[in-house]
Design a protein around this motif. Structure first.
Motif, PDB file in Angstrom:
ATOM      1  N   TYR A  73       0.832  -1.205   0.000  1.00  0.00           N
ATOM      2  CA  TYR A  73       0.000   0.000   0.000  1.00  0.00           C
ATOM      3  C   TYR A  73       0.862   1.248   0.000  1.00  0.00           C
ATOM      4  CZ  TYR A  73      -3.351  -3.517   1.342  1.00  0.00           C
ATOM      5  OH  TYR A  73      -4.130  -4.644   1.361  1.00  0.00           O
ATOM      6  N   LEU A  74       0.441   2.214  -0.801  1.00  0.00           N
ATOM      7  CA  LEU A  74       1.096   3.518  -0.862  1.00  0.00           C
ATOM      8  C   LEU A  74       0.025   4.596  -0.829  1.00  0.00           C
ATOM      9  CD1 LEU A  74       3.484   2.694  -3.829  1.00  0.00           C
ATOM     10  CD2 LEU A  74       4.195   3.045  -1.458  1.00  0.00           C
ATOM     11  N   PRO A  75       0.344   5.750  -0.255  1.00  0.00           N
ATOM     12  CA  PRO A  75      -0.611   6.850  -0.341  1.00  0.00           C
ATOM     13  C   PRO A  75      -0.701   7.342  -1.789  1.00  0.00           C
ATOM     14  CG  PRO A  75       1.423   7.585   0.691  1.00  0.00           C
ATOM     15  CD  PRO A  75       1.543   6.111   0.499  1.00  0.00           C
ATOM     16  N   HIS A  76      -1.884   7.741  -2.209  1.00  0.00           N
ATOM     17  CA  HIS A  76      -2.092   8.213  -3.581  1.00  0.00           C
ATOM     18  C   HIS A  76      -1.703   9.690  -3.666  1.00  0.00           C
ATOM     19  CE1 HIS A  76      -4.692   9.136  -7.219  1.00  0.00           C
ATOM     20  NE2 HIS A  76      -3.799   8.261  -7.630  1.00  0.00           N
ATOM     21  N   VAL A  77      -0.424   9.948  -3.492  1.00  0.00           N
ATOM     22  CA  VAL A  77       0.173  11.281  -3.577  1.00  0.00           C
ATOM     23  C   VAL A  77       1.312  11.194  -4.595  1.00  0.00           C
ATOM     24  CG1 VAL A  77      -0.459  11.923  -1.206  1.00  0.00           C
ATOM     25  CG2 VAL A  77       1.744  10.819  -1.629  1.00  0.00           C
ATOM     26  N   ASP A  78       1.929  12.325  -4.926  1.00  0.00           N
ATOM     27  CA  ASP A  78       2.992  12.318  -5.937  1.00  0.00           C
ATOM     28  C   ASP A  78       4.114  11.334  -5.599  1.00  0.00           C
ATOM     29  OD1 ASP A  78       1.618  14.153  -7.474  1.00  0.00           O
ATOM     30  OD2 ASP A  78       2.791  15.881  -6.781  1.00  0.00           O
ATOM     31  N   ASP A  79       4.582  11.330  -4.343  1.00  0.00           N
ATOM     32  CA  ASP A  79       5.646  10.396  -3.953  1.00  0.00           C
ATOM     33  C   ASP A  79       5.190   8.948  -4.096  1.00  0.00           C
ATOM     34  OD1 ASP A  79       7.575  12.311  -3.401  1.00  0.00           O
ATOM     35  OD2 ASP A  79       7.098  12.411  -1.258  1.00  0.00           O
ATOM     36  N   GLY A  80       3.944   8.673  -3.780  1.00  0.00           N
ATOM     37  CA  GLY A  80       3.413   7.320  -3.925  1.00  0.00           C
ATOM     38  C   GLY A  80       3.353   6.883  -5.382  1.00  0.00           C
ATOM     39  N   LYS A  81       2.960   7.806  -6.262  1.00  0.00           N
ATOM     40  CA  LYS A  81       2.898   7.493  -7.691  1.00  0.00           C
ATOM     41  C   LYS A  81       4.293   7.227  -8.252  1.00  0.00           C
ATOM     42  CE  LYS A  81      -1.146  10.432  -8.113  1.00  0.00           C
ATOM     43  NZ  LYS A  81      -1.645  11.725  -8.614  1.00  0.00           N
ATOM     44  N   LEU A  82       5.285   8.003  -7.811  1.00  0.00           N
ATOM     45  CA  LEU A  82       6.662   7.753  -8.235  1.00  0.00           C
ATOM     46  C   LEU A  82       7.169   6.423  -7.680  1.00  0.00           C
ATOM     47  CD1 LEU A  82       8.250  11.314  -7.839  1.00  0.00           C
ATOM     48  CD2 LEU A  82       7.855  10.061  -9.978  1.00  0.00           C
ATOM     49  N   ALA A  83       6.773   6.110  -6.449  1.00  0.00           N
ATOM     50  CA  ALA A  83       7.180   4.850  -5.835  1.00  0.00           C
ATOM     51  C   ALA A  83       6.630   3.663  -6.623  1.00  0.00           C
ATOM     52  CB  ALA A  83       6.726   4.796  -4.381  1.00  0.00           C
ATOM     53  N   VAL A  84       5.394   3.769  -7.093  1.00  0.00           N
ATOM     54  CA  VAL A  84       4.811   2.685  -7.895  1.00  0.00           C
ATOM     55  C   VAL A  84       5.665   2.440  -9.136  1.00  0.00           C
ATOM     56  CG1 VAL A  84       2.866   2.053  -9.387  1.00  0.00           C
ATOM     57  CG2 VAL A  84       2.435   2.911  -7.101  1.00  0.00           C
ATOM     58  N   LYS A  85       6.130   3.503  -9.772  1.00  0.00           N
ATOM     59  CA  LYS A  85       6.956   3.337 -10.976  1.00  0.00           C
ATOM     60  C   LYS A  85       8.267   2.618 -10.653  1.00  0.00           C
ATOM     61  CE  LYS A  85       4.967   7.180 -13.487  1.00  0.00           C
ATOM     62  NZ  LYS A  85       5.181   8.445 -14.155  1.00  0.00           N
ATOM     63  N   LEU A  86       8.885   2.969  -9.524  1.00  0.00           N
ATOM     64  CA  LEU A  86      10.102   2.266  -9.108  1.00  0.00           C
ATOM     65  C   LEU A  86       9.810   0.798  -8.818  1.00  0.00           C
ATOM     66  CD1 LEU A  86      12.066   4.625  -6.671  1.00  0.00           C
ATOM     67  CD2 LEU A  86      12.796   3.793  -8.897  1.00  0.00           C
ATOM     68  N   LEU A  87       8.712   0.550  -8.103  1.00  0.00           N
ATOM     69  CA  LEU A  87       8.364  -0.830  -7.770  1.00  0.00           C
ATOM     70  C   LEU A  87       8.029  -1.641  -9.017  1.00  0.00           C
ATOM     71  CD1 LEU A  87       6.305  -0.216  -4.508  1.00  0.00           C
ATOM     72  CD2 LEU A  87       8.624  -1.162  -4.711  1.00  0.00           C
ATOM     73  N   GLU A  88       7.416  -1.017 -10.007  1.00  0.00           N
ATOM     74  CA  GLU A  88       7.146  -1.715 -11.272  1.00  0.00           C
ATOM     75  C   GLU A  88       8.457  -2.130 -11.944  1.00  0.00           C
ATOM     76  OE1 GLU A  88       4.727   1.187 -13.312  1.00  0.00           O
ATOM     77  OE2 GLU A  88       2.869   0.212 -12.664  1.00  0.00           O
ATOM     78  N   LYS A  89       9.429  -1.225 -11.962  1.00  0.00           N
ATOM     79  CA  LYS A  89      10.732  -1.566 -12.542  1.00  0.00           C
ATOM     80  C   LYS A  89      11.406  -2.682 -11.753  1.00  0.00           C
ATOM     81  CE  LYS A  89      12.221   2.618 -14.869  1.00  0.00           C
ATOM     82  NZ  LYS A  89      13.325   3.545 -15.031  1.00  0.00           N
ATOM     83  N   ALA A  90      11.354  -2.572 -10.428  1.00  0.00           N
ATOM     84  CA  ALA A  90      11.967  -3.599  -9.582  1.00  0.00           C
ATOM     85  C   ALA A  90      11.297  -4.950  -9.815  1.00  0.00           C
ATOM     86  CB  ALA A  90      11.874  -3.202  -8.111  1.00  0.00           C
ATOM     87  N   PHE A  91       9.978  -4.936  -9.958  1.00  0.00           N
ATOM     88  CA  PHE A  91       9.249  -6.182 -10.221  1.00  0.00           C
ATOM     89  C   PHE A  91       9.646  -6.748 -11.575  1.00  0.00           C
ATOM     90  CE2 PHE A  91       5.657  -8.684 -11.690  1.00  0.00           C
ATOM     91  CZ  PHE A  91       5.406  -9.488 -10.586  1.00  0.00           C
ATOM     92  N   GLN A  92       9.682  -5.906 -12.599  1.00  0.00           N
ATOM     93  CA  GLN A  92      10.044  -6.366 -13.944  1.00  0.00           C
ATOM     94  C   GLN A  92      11.459  -6.938 -13.983  1.00  0.00           C
ATOM     95  OE1 GLN A  92       9.342  -2.839 -16.237  1.00  0.00           O
ATOM     96  NE2 GLN A  92       7.125  -3.160 -16.303  1.00  0.00           N
ATOM     97  N   ARG A  93      12.329  -6.425 -13.141  1.00  0.00           N
ATOM     98  CA  ARG A  93      13.713  -6.912 -13.101  1.00  0.00           C
ATOM     99  C   ARG A  93      13.902  -8.059 -12.114  1.00  0.00           C
ATOM    100  NH1 ARG A  93      17.120  -1.273 -13.577  1.00  0.00           N
ATOM    101  NH2 ARG A  93      16.049  -0.541 -15.455  1.00  0.00           N
TER     102      ARG A  93
END
Length: 173
Positions: A73-93
């Motif tokens: 879970y992440l808060p739906h704020v700018d930092d949370g949205k950026l965190a999702v992008k990092l986590l997506e990359k980490a997951f893909q790798r």
């Protein structure tokens, strides 16, 4: 140990992690909140891993492992949205999970969390792997950076691209 790189152009490329095959989905719940972020909504991330057989990059190749579903879970704020992008990359790798021994339930050959921490609760603070946690976003960036996972703009800068385009010729300057 040398870094993996292209033998011709010497460009570094990351080695995939030991995460088994699975899926990552996200959904925003505008009426829910992470503790400390009231009125912003919650980004729920669902990781699903079916049971399977360990591959050559796992601890026990050829041995079956138990699958699982995990939530973050992440808060739906700018930092949370950026965190999702990092986590997506980490997951893909393949860096968010691995197959090994679960310290929680004392079981072998199961999908476990890797070295990049996730928030698995919307409340309770850091001791409960939840929110609020004022240092989580900076720690997440550091943990991802240790695995050579960066935001797109950071990768562009590191690769020498300034991400600025000449308006007349559409070339990168």
């Amino acid at each position: 140990m040398s870094k993996p790189e292209c033998p011709l152009c010497h460009t570094y490329y990351p080695i995939p992690g030991t995460q088994p095959s699975g899926t990552m989905t996200t959904k925003v719940y505008p009426d829910k909140n992470c503790q400390g972020y009231y009125g912003d909504g919650v980004i729920e991330i669902v990781f699903n891993f079916p049971s399977g057989t360990q591959g050559p990059n796992h601890r026990n190749p050829g041995t079956s492992f138990s699958g699982t579903t995990r939530y973050a879970y992440l808060p739906h704020v700018d930092d949370g949205k950026l965190a999702v992008k990092l986590l997506e990359k980490a997951f893909q790798r393949g860096e968010l999970f691995t197959v090994g021994r679960s310290l929680t339930n004392n079981s072998d050959n199961v999908v476990t969390f890797g070295s990049i921490h996730l928030k698995t609760a919307v409340g309770g603070g850091p001791q409960a792997h939840g929110w609020p946690d004022n240092t989580y976003f900076s720690r997440l960036q550091a943990e991802c950076a240790a695995k050579m996972i960066f935001h797109d703009d950071q990768e562009d800068e590191m690769m020498g691209w300034l991400n600025k385009k000449d308006k007349t010729s559409n070339t990168i300057i």
